[in-house]
Enzyme design. Sequence first.
Site, PDB file in Angstrom:
ATOM      1  N   HIS A  76       0.830  -1.212   0.000  1.00  0.00           N
ATOM      2  CA  HIS A  76       0.000   0.000   0.000  1.00  0.00           C
ATOM      3  C   HIS A  76       0.861   1.258   0.000  1.00  0.00           C
ATOM      4  O   HIS A  76       0.552   2.253   0.663  1.00  0.00           O
ATOM      5  CB  HIS A  76      -0.960  -0.005   1.197  1.00  0.00           C
ATOM      6  N   GLU A  79      -2.992  -4.926  -6.339  1.00  0.00           N
ATOM      7  CA  GLU A  79      -4.004  -5.523  -5.460  1.00  0.00           C
ATOM      8  C   GLU A  79      -5.384  -5.410  -6.106  1.00  0.00           C
ATOM      9  O   GLU A  79      -6.380  -5.064  -5.451  1.00  0.00           O
ATOM     10  CB  GLU A  79      -3.981  -4.871  -4.077  1.00  0.00           C
TER      11      GLU A  79
END
Length: 341
Positions: free
Chosen positions: A223, A284
């Site tokens: 992230h 993702e």
Amino acid sequence: MIIDAHGHFTTAPPALEAWRRRQIAAVQDGTPQPRPDALSIGDDELREALETHQLRQMRARGHDLTIFSPRAIFMAHHVGDFQVSATWAAICNEVIHRVATLYPRHFAPAAMLPQSPGVDPATCIPELERCVRDHGVVAVNLNPDPSGGHWTSPPLPDRHWYPLYEKLVEHDLPAMIHVSQSCNACFHTTGAHYLNADTTAFMQCLDSDLFRDFPTLRFVIPHGGGAVPYHWGRFRGLAMALGKPPLPEHLLGNIFFDTCVYHQPGIDLLTKVVPVHNLLFASEMVGAVRGIDPDTGHHFDDTRRYIDAAALDPVAKALVFEGNARRVYPRLDQLLLAQGR
């Protein structure tokens, strides 16, 4: 090649979640656990789940391969005891192995560990060894907070984790530092807990000498590193105040960041602040943010567009898209070389 370093089987056939719900109900009721062989998922079900979701989007976006692991929120290590986690991890890892067997040129397997709050991480080693031996995994996901948002485990540099690190080094496996579901109402799972954990893991490593003990251990912080790139000056200053070497010397030989940042300004900041050798392309996709950005007309998680538009030269983009992944994941590189890629 375009290698996506961060993928989860978020679209697994419904039978997998149904089995897990039975397991959780048994934990809550104190009734016998469902048998693993009670789960039945056919190859055609796996193909349908992938062809209509991950594979369709990979082809549309021009991704060649994804490092694929069980769904992060499903790990839920806080549920039950170690045996519950061990059974669930083995089932999920088997499903990922089957995916990689069905689509060997599109998915490389990464393993879930059977962690459990308060349990010695060394108990994860048999499943790790099995996944290396039988499944050819190229990485593992390591949850720094098996308690699910209460942070009852020692920090990552603590010797509590060392038996697991020794095995990761032995097998030349990187670990993606990835928490699971939050059962703390203060922390939304994907909007807060994930990003908190990314930032926390980096700071724990900064405030330690972990990589003196394990100079070849590699962590991937997902992230985009949480708050780390945005507050790079803060972390540089803290390293100085704590008497640590400069960040490139102290951490950046061992810590890497992915590009799961879902807007162009965020990627521009990431690529400007973090050295290009420490960035791994990832999306993702079909994950936490699945919608279409009304400002661009494209999916938020279509991160290839952001890298293509970033102020990186062709050599740097090749490193982000492929070269760095092959270096950080040597077992992936071996797999690709065996395939002639």
